[in-house]
Motif scaffolding. Structure first.
Motif, PDB file in Angstrom:
ATOM      1  N   THR A 243       0.808  -1.226   0.000  1.00  0.00           N
ATOM      2  CA  THR A 243       0.000   0.000   0.000  1.00  0.00           C
ATOM      3  C   THR A 243       0.836   1.270   0.000  1.00  0.00           C
ATOM      4  O   THR A 243       0.365   2.306  -0.475  1.00  0.00           O
ATOM      5  N   SER A 244       2.083   1.224   0.516  1.00  0.00           N
ATOM      6  CA  SER A 244       2.875   2.458   0.575  1.00  0.00           C
ATOM      7  C   SER A 244       4.369   2.174   0.470  1.00  0.00           C
ATOM      8  O   SER A 244       4.859   1.155   0.953  1.00  0.00           O
ATOM      9  N   VAL A 245       5.066   3.111  -0.182  1.00  0.00           N
ATOM     10  CA  VAL A 245       6.523   3.093  -0.277  1.00  0.00           C
ATOM     11  C   VAL A 245       7.016   4.467   0.149  1.00  0.00           C
ATOM     12  O   VAL A 245       6.603   5.492  -0.422  1.00  0.00           O
ATOM     13  N   GLY A 246       7.875   4.520   1.177  1.00  0.00           N
ATOM     14  CA  GLY A 246       8.427   5.787   1.629  1.00  0.00           C
ATOM     15  C   GLY A 246       7.428   6.641   2.378  1.00  0.00           C
ATOM     16  O   GLY A 246       6.353   6.185   2.781  1.00  0.00           O
ATOM     17  N   SER A 247       7.788   7.912   2.560  1.00  0.00           N
ATOM     18  CA  SER A 247       6.966   8.847   3.322  1.00  0.00           C
ATOM     19  C   SER A 247       6.653  10.075   2.484  1.00  0.00           C
ATOM     20  O   SER A 247       7.571  10.799   2.068  1.00  0.00           O
ATOM     21  N   THR A 248       5.388  10.328   2.252  1.00  0.00           N
ATOM     22  CA  THR A 248       5.002  11.538   1.513  1.00  0.00           C
ATOM     23  C   THR A 248       5.219  12.795   2.344  1.00  0.00           C
ATOM     24  O   THR A 248       5.352  13.890   1.793  1.00  0.00           O
ATOM     25  N   ALA A 249       5.269  12.661   3.669  1.00  0.00           N
ATOM     26  CA  ALA A 249       5.497  13.820   4.537  1.00  0.00           C
ATOM     27  C   ALA A 249       6.903  14.374   4.372  1.00  0.00           C
ATOM     28  O   ALA A 249       7.125  15.585   4.419  1.00  0.00           O
ATOM     29  N   THR A 250       7.878  13.477   4.172  1.00  0.00           N
ATOM     30  CA  THR A 250       9.272  13.902   4.043  1.00  0.00           C
ATOM     31  C   THR A 250       9.772  13.865   2.603  1.00  0.00           C
ATOM     32  O   THR A 250      10.845  14.387   2.300  1.00  0.00           O
ATOM     33  N   GLY A 251       9.026  13.225   1.720  1.00  0.00           N
ATOM     34  CA  GLY A 251       9.466  13.082   0.339  1.00  0.00           C
ATOM     35  C   GLY A 251      10.569  12.062   0.165  1.00  0.00           C
ATOM     36  O   GLY A 251      11.255  12.034  -0.861  1.00  0.00           O
ATOM     37  N   ALA A 252      10.737  11.185   1.149  1.00  0.00           N
ATOM     38  CA  ALA A 252      11.805  10.175   1.108  1.00  0.00           C
ATOM     39  C   ALA A 252      11.235   8.821   0.714  1.00  0.00           C
ATOM     40  O   ALA A 252      10.112   8.483   1.059  1.00  0.00           O
ATOM     41  N   GLY A 253      12.047   8.040   0.024  1.00  0.00           N
ATOM     42  CA  GLY A 253      11.651   6.690  -0.331  1.00  0.00           C
ATOM     43  C   GLY A 253      11.162   6.605  -1.760  1.00  0.00           C
ATOM     44  O   GLY A 253      10.140   7.176  -2.118  1.00  0.00           O
ATOM     45  N   SER A 254      11.889   5.876  -2.601  1.00  0.00           N
ATOM     46  CA  SER A 254      11.548   5.779  -4.013  1.00  0.00           C
ATOM     47  C   SER A 254      11.070   4.385  -4.383  1.00  0.00           C
ATOM     48  O   SER A 254      11.345   3.406  -3.696  1.00  0.00           O
ATOM     49  N   LEU A 255      10.355   4.315  -5.497  1.00  0.00           N
ATOM     50  CA  LEU A 255       9.953   3.050  -6.103  1.00  0.00           C
ATOM     51  C   LEU A 255      10.552   3.034  -7.493  1.00  0.00           C
ATOM     52  O   LEU A 255      10.281   3.934  -8.305  1.00  0.00           O
ATOM     53  N   ALA A 256      11.394   2.023  -7.794  1.00  0.00           N
ATOM     54  CA  ALA A 256      12.122   2.031  -9.059  1.00  0.00           C
ATOM     55  C   ALA A 256      12.134   0.658  -9.709  1.00  0.00           C
ATOM     56  O   ALA A 256      12.346  -0.366  -9.045  1.00  0.00           O
ATOM     57  N   PHE A 257      11.924   0.662 -11.031  1.00  0.00           N
ATOM     58  CA  PHE A 257      12.034  -0.520 -11.876  1.00  0.00           C
ATOM     59  C   PHE A 257      12.938  -0.116 -13.035  1.00  0.00           C
ATOM     60  O   PHE A 257      12.505   0.607 -13.936  1.00  0.00           O
ATOM     61  N   VAL A 258      14.185  -0.573 -13.019  1.00  0.00           N
ATOM     62  CA  VAL A 258      15.165  -0.087 -13.983  1.00  0.00           C
ATOM     63  C   VAL A 258      15.925  -1.251 -14.617  1.00  0.00           C
ATOM     64  O   VAL A 258      16.462  -2.108 -13.913  1.00  0.00           O
ATOM     65  N   ALA A 259      15.940  -1.296 -15.951  1.00  0.00           N
ATOM     66  CA  ALA A 259      16.767  -2.233 -16.722  1.00  0.00           C
ATOM     67  C   ALA A 259      16.472  -3.693 -16.398  1.00  0.00           C
ATOM     68  O   ALA A 259      17.383  -4.517 -16.317  1.00  0.00           O
ATOM     69  N   ASN A 260      15.199  -4.009 -16.229  1.00  0.00           N
ATOM     70  CA  ASN A 260      14.777  -5.404 -16.066  1.00  0.00           C
ATOM     71  C   ASN A 260      14.320  -5.899 -17.439  1.00  0.00           C
ATOM     72  O   ASN A 260      13.166  -5.721 -17.829  1.00  0.00           O
ATOM     73  N   GLY A 261      15.238  -6.504 -18.174  1.00  0.00           N
ATOM     74  CA  GLY A 261      15.032  -6.762 -19.594  1.00  0.00           C
ATOM     75  C   GLY A 261      13.865  -7.657 -19.945  1.00  0.00           C
ATOM     76  O   GLY A 261      13.308  -7.544 -21.039  1.00  0.00           O
ATOM     77  N   LYS A 262      13.460  -8.560 -19.042  1.00  0.00           N
ATOM     78  CA  LYS A 262      12.373  -9.482 -19.336  1.00  0.00           C
ATOM     79  C   LYS A 262      11.052  -9.086 -18.682  1.00  0.00           C
ATOM     80  O   LYS A 262      10.034  -9.751 -18.870  1.00  0.00           O
ATOM     81  N   LEU A 263      11.056  -8.014 -17.913  1.00  0.00           N
ATOM     82  CA  LEU A 263       9.871  -7.642 -17.148  1.00  0.00           C
ATOM     83  C   LEU A 263       8.731  -7.225 -18.075  1.00  0.00           C
ATOM     84  O   LEU A 263       8.846  -6.249 -18.831  1.00  0.00           O
ATOM     85  N   ALA A 264       7.630  -7.972 -17.990  1.00  0.00           N
ATOM     86  CA  ALA A 264       6.472  -7.695 -18.844  1.00  0.00           C
ATOM     87  C   ALA A 264       5.257  -7.229 -18.055  1.00  0.00           C
ATOM     88  O   ALA A 264       4.308  -6.709 -18.645  1.00  0.00           O
ATOM     89  N   ASN A 265       5.291  -7.390 -16.722  1.00  0.00           N
ATOM     90  CA  ASN A 265       4.112  -7.020 -15.943  1.00  0.00           C
ATOM     91  C   ASN A 265       4.505  -6.552 -14.547  1.00  0.00           C
ATOM     92  O   ASN A 265       5.312  -7.193 -13.871  1.00  0.00           O
ATOM     93  N   ILE A 266       3.939  -5.433 -14.116  1.00  0.00           N
ATOM     94  CA  ILE A 266       4.058  -4.941 -12.744  1.00  0.00           C
ATOM     95  C   ILE A 266       2.663  -4.889 -12.165  1.00  0.00           C
ATOM     96  O   ILE A 266       1.777  -4.222 -12.712  1.00  0.00           O
ATOM     97  N   SER A 267       2.459  -5.612 -11.057  1.00  0.00           N
ATOM     98  CA  SER A 267       1.133  -5.658 -10.446  1.00  0.00           C
ATOM     99  C   SER A 267       1.214  -5.217  -8.990  1.00  0.00           C
ATOM    100  O   SER A 267       1.721  -5.941  -8.134  1.00  0.00           O
TER     101      SER A 267
END
Length: 402
Positions: A243-267
C-alpha cells in the motif's frame, strides 16, 4: 589416620586447581585456537565467556565441542589450510560469527546453532552448503558474500535488521520466513537463476534486488524507505498487498524498476502512496504501466520505455515533476490538463512519444501525441538512492527540471 588427613587436603587442592584451570579456559577475554587440541580444551565449558579466534595457522578439521554458548565473537579468518569447521554443541553466539578468506573450507557444520547476533561470511570459495540442522532463526545482521553456496538452507530468520546476500554465483534459491526487516534487504549479483521468496514479509525499511530471476512477496504491505528492482530477469513483479513506499510527509523513499530486460508485468493493485520518486526506465519488454490505486507521489513520476499510455486513474497529487516518454504512441492530453499551479502535477511537465525514449531529451516543453483517450496522469523525486546509479543523465535532467 595421619595419612588419611593428608590425602583429603591433597584432593581438595587438586580439585581447586582443576576448577581454577577450567574457569580460566572458559572465561578468557579472547581465546585463540591454533589446532584441534586447543579446541578440545573447551570441552568442559558450558559457556565461553568471551570471544574465540581460530587463527590463520589452523588447518584440517576444527570442531569446538562441549560449550553451549559463546558470549562474544567467533572469528576465523585467513586460515588457508582449514577444511572443516563447526561445533556439535554451540547453540548461540552473542557477538559476530565471522568467516573470511577461507579458501579450502568445504564443510561448515553447527548442529545446535539457532541464535547469532551477526553473521559475516565472505570469500568462502569452496563452501557449497551448510549443515545447520537446528536452523538459525535469530540474527540482527546477516552478510553472506562471495561464497560457493548453492542454498542457504539452515538460515531462516524471524526478524532481521540487515540482510545482505551478494556475489554468490551458484546460489539458486533463497527463502526466509522473516516478517520484518528494520534496516535493509540487499540481494545483488548472485546466480542468474536465483529465486527469492519472502512469504511472510510484511514490512521493510529498504529493499533492493538485482540480478534475480523471480521474487515472491505476497504479504508485503509497507516499505518505509525505498523499493528498487534493477537488472533482474523476472517477467513479473507482483506485490498484491503493498500500500505504501516511503513517506510523503518527508518526500523520502523511491519506487524504481530499472533495466529489467524481461519484465512484462508490474502488479501493485493496492499501492496508494510513494514518498519520493516513482521511476520506470529501460524495461524493454514492459508495454503497459498501471497503478490503479496510486493517489500521491511525494517526488516525481519518471517513466521511459516502450509502453502505451500509463493508467493512473486515482492520482490526486504529484509534488514533483512529470516526465513520461515512450517510443510507442501515447496520449498526453489528460495528463497535461492536470499540470500547472494548484493542479495534480505541481512540477515541470514533459509527456511525449519519442523516437528513442531510452535517452531522455533536454526539452522542458510539454508534448503530446494524438491517440486514444488518456487516463489520468501522474510524476521522480531526487535523492533517489541506489536506484539512480547508472542513470546520471536522467537524474541530471530531472534536477534541472524540478
Amino acid at each position: 589416620m595421619f595419612a588419611q588427613k593428608l590425602i583429603v587436603p591433597a584432593f581438595a587442592v587438586i580439585g581447586a586447581v582443576a576448577a581454577q584451570t577450567t574457569n580460566s579456559v572458559c572465561s578468557q577475554a579472547t581465546a585463540t585456537i591454533n589446532s584441534q587440541a586447543d579446541a578440545t580444551a573447551f570441552a568442559s565449558c558450558s559457556t565461553i565467556s568471551g570471544s574465540v579466534v581460530v587463527s590463520s595457522a589452523a588447518s584440517g578439521v576444527i570442531s569446538i565441542d562441549g560449550p553451549q554458548q559463546i558470549t562474544g565473537d567467533l572469528t576465523c579468518e585467513n586460515a588457508g589450510g582449514l577444511t572443516s569447521f563447526g561445533s556439535t554443541s554451540i547453540g548461540s553466539i552473542g557477538g559476530t560469527f565471522t568467516l573470511n578468506n577461507l579458501t579450502l573450507l568445504s564443510t561448515l557444520s553447527m548442529s545446535d546453532l539457532t541464535s547469532v547476533k551477526t553473521i559475516a561470511w565472505t570469500a568462502l570459495p569452496a563452501l557449497s552448503s551448510l549443515t545447520f540442522p537446528s536452523t538459525v532463526s535469530k540474527a540482527t545482521s546477516v552478510t553472506i558474500s562471495n561464497t560457493f553456496l548453492s542454498t542457504l538452507d539452515g538460515i531462516n530468520l524471524d526478524t532481521v535488521a540487515t540482510l545482505q546476500i551478494d556475489n554468490n554465483n551458484r546460489l539458486k534459491t533463497f527463502s526466509t520466513q522473516v516478517s520484518n526487516v528494520t534496516s535493509a534487504v540487499n540481494i545483488n549479483s548472485n546466480g542468474n537463476s536465483l529465486d527469492v521468496s519472502f512469504p511472510n514479509l510484511i514490512w521493510a525499511a529498504n529493499m533492493t534486488l538485482r540480478n534475480v530471476s523471480s521474487i515472491t512477496i505476497p504479504s508485503l504491505a509497507t516499505i518505509n524507505g525505498s523499493l528498487g528492482f534493477y537488472g533482474n530477469y523476472m517477467t513479473n513483479i507482483a506485490a498484491p498487498n503493498l500500500t505504501s513506499v516511503g513517506s510523503t510527509a518527508t518526500g523520502a523513499g523511491s519506487l524504481a524498476f530499472v533495466a529489467n530486460g524481461k519484465l512484462a508485468n508490474i502488479s501493485m493493485p493496492l499501492l496508494k502512496t510513494v514518498g519520493g520518486a516513482d521511476q520506470i526506465a529501460n524495461n524493454t519488454a514492459l508495454t503497459g504501466i498501471s497503478f490503479p490505486a496510486l493517489t500521491t507521489v511525494g517526488g516525481a513520476i519518471d517513466f521511459s520505455g516502450n509502453f502505451s499510455t500509463p493508467e493512473l486513474p486515482a492520482l490526486t497529487n504529484v509534488k514533483g515533476g512529470f516526465n513520461v516518454q515512450s517510443t510507442a504512441q501515447i496520449d498526453c492530453s489528460g495528463f497535461q490538463s492536470e499540470a500547472g499551479s494548484g493542479k495534480v502535477i505541481q512540477g515541470t511537465f514533459i509527456c511525449k512519444t519519442t523516437a528513442d525514449a531510452t535517452t531522455l531529451g533536454s526539452s522542458t516543453t510539454s508534448g503530446s501525441s494524438s491517440t486514444a483517450t488518456s487516463t489520468k496522469g501522474a510524476a521522480v523525486s531526487y535523492g533517489v538512492n541506489e536506484g539512480l546509479m547508472g542513470l546520471s543523465v536522467i537524474g541530471g535532467l530531472l534536477q534541472m527540471l524540478l
